[in-house]
Write an enzyme that holds these catalytic residues in place. Structure first.
Site, PDB file in Angstrom:
ATOM      1  N   HIS A 128      36.190  32.980  36.448  1.00 33.64           N
ATOM      2  CA  HIS A 128      37.602  32.759  36.760  1.00 33.64           C
ATOM      3  C   HIS A 128      38.095  31.587  35.916  1.00 33.64           C
ATOM      4  O   HIS A 128      38.159  30.435  36.385  1.00 33.64           O
ATOM      5  CB  HIS A 128      37.759  32.476  38.256  1.00 33.64           C
ATOM      6  CG  HIS A 128      39.170  32.574  38.757  1.00 33.64           C
ATOM      7  ND1 HIS A 128      39.906  33.729  38.679  1.00 33.64           N
ATOM      8  CD2 HIS A 128      39.986  31.651  39.347  1.00 33.64           C
ATOM      9  CE1 HIS A 128      41.101  33.524  39.197  1.00 33.64           C
ATOM     10  NE2 HIS A 128      41.180  32.264  39.599  1.00 33.64           N
ATOM     11  N   SER A 131      45.881  33.503  37.787  1.00 33.46           N
ATOM     12  CA  SER A 131      45.465  33.657  39.171  1.00 33.46           C
ATOM     13  C   SER A 131      46.689  33.770  40.092  1.00 33.46           C
ATOM     14  O   SER A 131      47.529  34.656  39.907  1.00 33.46           O
ATOM     15  CB  SER A 131      44.542  32.501  39.563  1.00 33.46           C
ATOM     16  OG  SER A 131      43.869  32.760  40.764  1.00 33.46           O
ATOM     17  N   ASP A 142      34.442  37.526  37.050  1.00 32.76           N
ATOM     18  CA  ASP A 142      35.299  36.749  37.949  1.00 32.76           C
ATOM     19  C   ASP A 142      34.888  36.983  39.400  1.00 32.76           C
ATOM     20  O   ASP A 142      34.953  38.103  39.903  1.00 32.76           O
ATOM     21  CB  ASP A 142      36.761  37.166  37.729  1.00 32.76           C
ATOM     22  CG  ASP A 142      37.758  36.198  38.357  1.00 32.76           C
ATOM     23  OD1 ASP A 142      37.419  35.562  39.360  1.00 32.76           O
ATOM     24  OD2 ASP A 142      38.881  36.099  37.828  1.00 32.76           O
TER      25      ASP A 142
END
Length: 225
Positions: A203, A118, A172
């Protein structure tokens, strides 16, 4: 004297022959990915030291100014991800300092890899593509290329063939799949050849992804021997 980010580390059983610096996501810490290392299923003699730095604590605009571990401030959560690039630059410098520390400990730069999840992946991209020494590669997990508009001017030619693995969840809802695809396209536009894998997940990370990550790392470590 350089002040390094606080880190956790995981040492190999034998001599250190390579290093992975693994960057966590927003609001997490360096311990986030320590438990998943065994799932990479690396060879017993791989000799990889894993370094897990902690991001500085700072206010994050999109979270109402709440202070939390963050590699940079996120100003808007739209699809274009408006961010504070100055704080991203600082974080990239701090990761560069950790790379230099590994080199000083005897690990060749081409056997140093950046992994990032991320927000940590955005820092991994930004650091590695601009780094003035050849690196082993980047694994970009559920992330995006935050500074694509700068890379044509700032990318260092020494990493023009940087190995890149991109993994993303098709479900996601934090960093949409489209952002991962945009990163792949931007990297291809720079002449790079990223390897792409997507998984039916949100995610997060999943076991097949970690196994693919281990396979990719093992392959590139063997190529550098």
């Amino acid at each position: 004297m350089t002040t390094y980010l606080p880190c956790q580390s995981r040492e190999p059983e034998g001599p250190v022959r390579a290093s992975v610096i693994w960057l966590h996501g927003l609001g997490a810490d360096g311990g986030d990915f320590v438990p998943v290392v065994p799932y990479l299923e690396l060879p017993a003699d791989a000799g990889v030291r894993f370094v897990f730095p902690n991001a500085p604590v700072r206010p994050v605009t999109v979270n109402g100014g709440m202070r939390m571990p963050a590699w940079y401030d996120i100003l808007e959560m739209n699809i274009d991800r408006k961010i504070d690039q100055a704080s991203l630059d600082v974080s990239a410098q701090q990761i560069g300092d950790l790379i230099e520390r590994e080199i000083a400990c005897g690990v060749p730069s081409e056997r140093i890899f950046l992994f990032g999840f991320s927000q940590g992946g955005a820092v991994a991209y930004h650091t590695a593509l601009r780094y003035p020494k050849k690196l082993g590669g980047v694994a970009a997990l559920s992330t995006y290329l935050a500074t694509a508009d700068r890379m044509a001017a700032e990318m260092d030619a020494v990493n023009a063939e940087l190995p890149i693995l991109i993994c993303h969840g098709s479900q996601d809802d934090v960093v949409p799949l489209q952002l991962g695809q945009r990163a792949r396209e931007a990297l291809q536009g720079l002449g790079l050849a990223p390897q792409w894998h997507d998984y039916p997940m949100a995610h997060e990370v999943c076991l097949p992804e970690l196994q693919q990550l281990g396979t990719w790392l093992t392959q590139h470590l063997s190529e550098e021997e």
